[in-house]
Scaffold this motif. Structure first.
Motif, PDB file in Angstrom:
ATOM      1  N   GLY A   1       5.637  -3.583   6.687  1.00 26.34           N
ATOM      2  CA  GLY A   1       4.652  -3.033   5.786  1.00 26.34           C
ATOM      3  C   GLY A   1       3.614  -4.125   5.597  1.00 26.34           C
TER       4      GLY A   1
ATOM      5  N   TYR B   1       6.768   4.961   6.706  1.00 27.01           N
ATOM      6  CA  TYR B   1       7.408   3.678   7.014  1.00 27.01           C
ATOM      7  C   TYR B   1       7.771   2.899   5.748  1.00 27.01           C
ATOM      8  CZ  TYR B   1       8.347  -0.899   8.923  1.00 27.01           C
ATOM      9  OH  TYR B   1       8.960  -2.088   9.251  1.00 27.01           O
ATOM     10  N   TYR B   2       6.870   2.921   4.770  1.00 30.26           N
ATOM     11  CA  TYR B   2       7.098   2.041   3.612  1.00 30.26           C
ATOM     12  C   TYR B   2       8.167   2.608   2.675  1.00 30.26           C
ATOM     13  CZ  TYR B   2       4.460   5.101   0.440  1.00 30.26           C
ATOM     14  OH  TYR B   2       4.042   6.159  -0.319  1.00 30.26           O
TER      15      TYR B   2
ATOM     16  N   CYS C   1       2.101   7.952   5.627  1.00 30.31           N
ATOM     17  CA  CYS C   1       3.041   6.954   6.148  1.00 30.31           C
ATOM     18  C   CYS C   1       4.449   7.159   5.577  1.00 30.31           C
ATOM     19  CB  CYS C   1       2.540   5.562   5.777  1.00 30.31           C
ATOM     20  SG  CYS C   1       3.695   4.256   6.229  1.00 30.31           S
TER      21      CYS C   1
ATOM     22  N   ARG D   1      -9.150  -5.215   7.200  1.00 31.77           N
ATOM     23  CA  ARG D   1      -8.644  -5.040   8.579  1.00 31.77           C
ATOM     24  C   ARG D   1      -9.604  -5.683   9.584  1.00 31.77           C
ATOM     25  NH1 ARG D   1      -3.513  -1.976   8.988  1.00 31.77           N
ATOM     26  NH2 ARG D   1      -2.999  -2.562   6.879  1.00 31.77           N
TER      27      ARG D   1
ATOM     28  N   TYR E   1       0.830  -1.208   0.000  1.00 37.35           N
ATOM     29  CA  TYR E   1       0.000   0.000   0.000  1.00 37.35           C
ATOM     30  C   TYR E   1       0.863   1.256   0.000  1.00 37.35           C
ATOM     31  CZ  TYR E   1      -3.591  -3.370   1.322  1.00 37.35           C
ATOM     32  OH  TYR E   1      -4.420  -4.442   1.352  1.00 37.35           O
TER      33      TYR E   1
HETATM   34  S1  SF4 Z   1       3.056   0.393   6.307  1.00 41.47           S
HETATM   35 FE1  SF4 Z   1       0.900   0.529   6.969  1.00 41.47          FE
HETATM   36  S2  SF4 Z   1       0.429   2.722   7.018  1.00 41.47           S
HETATM   37 FE2  SF4 Z   1       2.322   2.465   5.794  1.00 41.47          FE
HETATM   38  S3  SF4 Z   1       1.655   2.306   3.646  1.00 41.47           S
HETATM   39 FE3  SF4 Z   1       1.772   0.233   4.463  1.00 41.47          FE
HETATM   40  S4  SF4 Z   1      -0.322  -0.245   5.207  1.00 41.47           S
HETATM   41 FE4  SF4 Z   1      -0.168   2.014   4.953  1.00 41.47          FE
END
Ligand code: SF4
Length: 372
Positions: free
Chosen positions: A102, A67-68, A65, A188, A60
């Protein structure tokens, strides 16, 4: 009663084999809750953890975010790196290895899949299982948060985790999840439902400020409550404000919004479900009278890889927050006590596997935390 009513909204559907009903009357009651309607908690808890970002590959692209990483740039920790991070955490007195992920890397992440194959793993969940084994050997209890999971994926790792989690974030379809690869609230909900089916103590939460409105917040909390009433497996619900970062420049929710939504969570959720706020993302002192009872996982040795711009408070600062609230601060394990066998019991009397229960019984550090 939060559950009774005539008019209901349904979440879920056939695609993800989950169905959750939220009554209009319960939504209306939740929308009426204000901080003065809830009682402050009698103590605050936290867990001492080491963050282990197993992979930054994610199918995603949520717009808030950081993080990815995109294909070609995503990382995958080696077994040696996992072992070293767990060793550092265990040496610092941590009890939890928090495996952040992720969501399952899709076909675009060829390098990640090739690397897993070279190491002898058919899937990221098989590798997660190996990582959990490393954590257990190091004297840490795994708590994995690998995004959406199918029943088969979760079953692959359930017995080597003390608890697991995924943020519901919201039941609403928001633009922040949009784009060509949008994650789905139904999926989810399905993951939370599967955790209950498999008997996994579970952490979930809502993300505040990503385009949802008050009704969405109420419905999200009520959907979590409905799944908990089905399975009795939710141990805590995180109320997390979105914060500005390199990919998200939106205004974070203000203090009054956070006070109201935390109070709403406390009023909607049963007493046995903790209400957690992250102390690096919000001013907890301004929320402790709204029903907060947990400060989540806090790491003395690693940054918050999900929110790297926001440093953890020192453990002294957690004590100062508890002093401000006039309540004791207690360390806890990553699995709440109510899921463990009573004194003298066996694993069959609790929720965790034989493997996890043996680790808890044999670990001096765990015993010290449980005695607090
Ligand atoms: S790590 Fe979680 S919040 Fe970040 S892009 Fe992926 S699903 Fe979305």
């Amino acid at each position: 009663m939060w559950g009774c009513a005539v008019t209901e909204t349904q979440f879920g559907g056939d695609e993800y084999d989950v169905s959750v009903s939220v009554s209009e009357a319960a939504v209306e009651r939740a929308l009426d809750v204000r901080p003065a309607d809830v009682a402050p908690a009698s103590s605050l808890t936290f867990a001492r953890n080491v963050f282990v970002p197993l992979t930054t590959a994610c199918r995603y692209t949520c717009t808030y975010c950081t993080y990815y990483d995109v294909p070609g740039e995503a990382s995958l920790l080696t077994p040696e790196e996992i072992r070293e991070q767990c060793r550092v955490g265990a040496d610092a007195g941590c009890t939890e290895a928090l495996f952040t992920f992720g969501d399952q890397p899709d076909d675009r992440y060829t390098a990640i899949h090739e690397q897993l194959g070279e190491w002898g793993y058919d899937s990221i969940h098989e590798y997660l299982r190996a990582a959990c084994e490393i954590a257990l050997e190091a004297g840490l209890l795994p708590h994995a948060n690998p995004g959406d999971q199918t029943r088969a994926q979760m079953a692959t790792v359930a017995d080597v985790n003390a608890s697991m989690g995924v943020m519901l974030e919201t039941t609403a379809d928001v633009q922040a999840h949009g784009g060509p690869r949008a994650k789905s609230p139904e999926q989810r909900l399905h993951t939370i439902d599967v955790a209950g089916d498999l008997g996994v103590p579970f952490t979930t939460g809502i993300l505040v400020g990503i385009g949802e409105d008050w009704r969405d917040r109420a419905e999200s909390l009520l959907a979590i409550r409905a799944l908990h009433e089905r399975h009795d497996h939710v141990q805590e619900v995180i109320v997390q404000p979105v914060r500005p970062n390199a990919r998200w420049q939106g205004e974070p929710p203000g203090a009054e919004t956070m006070r109201r939504v935390v109070a709403m969570a406390r009023a909607v959720l049963p007493a046995e479900v903790g209400v957690q706020v992250p102390p690096n993302l919000t001013d907890v002192r301004g929320l402790v009278d709204c029903g907060v009872d947990d400060l989540g996982g806090v790491s003395p040795v690693t940054k918050d890889h999900i929110n790297p711009d926001y440093a953890w408070p020192a453990l002294d600062e957690l004590s100062a927050i508890a002093d401000h609230a006039g309540v004791p601060l207690r360390e806890r394990l990553p699995v709440y006590e109510r899921f463990l066998p009573a004194d003298g019991g066996t694993a069959d009397d609790g929720w965790v596997s034989q493997r996890i229960w043996r680790a808890i019984e044999d670990g001096d550090r765990y015993e010290a935390v449980r005695a607090e």
